[in-house]
Design a protein around this motif. Sequence first.
Motif: not given
Length: 238
Positions: A105-115, A117-129, A155-158
């Motif tokens: 689960x942690x690594x899935x969170x890492x993948x979403x968090x990294x993604x 940083x690379x997508x302004x359009x989906x940034x907030x959605x990915x951070x919530x995920x 949470x800080x990034x969001x």
Amino acid sequence: MIRSGIITYIIIVLACLSPNLATSVHAQNWIYRYTHIGNQKFHKGQTDKAEQYYLRLLKEAPNNSRAMFNLADAYLAKGDVRGADSLYNKVTQIETNPQVRSMAWHNRGYISQRAALQSREQEQQLLRTAIEQYKQALRLEPHSDRTRYNLALCQKQLKESTNNKQQNKQQQKQQQQQKNKQNEQQQQQQQQKKNNSNKQQDKQQTEQYMNLARQAERRALEKLKQHQPRQRSKDKNW
């Protein structure tokens, strides 16, 4: 492993030997052997060879969640984020060990968090995920410092992303208002120029009509003079 401040688990887990008596000792040894060789190749940086051993293991034991986790690590190290996330997801569903499930689960969170940083359009959605995935990891492993760190960072990034988005909206609104004001001023100036031009044209046209009227009046007077009878002399003609 740290990338842009985000920590992930790149931990090659050992094979889980089944206690089921129906599982032969030979099969268990074979699983352990392939896992061990794959792990050695991975730690030496031979990711492609490690991947081959994990794939061979999964071909014979498709539900081996430890091999899935290790193969996901290999995919992640190679940059195959989608393949890694798919395998980590399977691990969270079939793995029985809470610590391994938490790491998945942690690594899935890492993948979403990294993604994010690379997508302004989906940034907030990915951070919530990512936040939800980290929370799920902490439910299974509450004392994980890595997960708590990543969760706080996420949470800080969001929060920053939300604030920036609101500021950008406000700036865009102000810019649009300024643009509308400028357009309105330009339209007023153009209308004023048009009105002035129309007035000038009307003035010129009026002057032309007046000139024509004066000319017509002069011609009429000249004709009138020409047709008037000459007055006879009142002196007697002796």
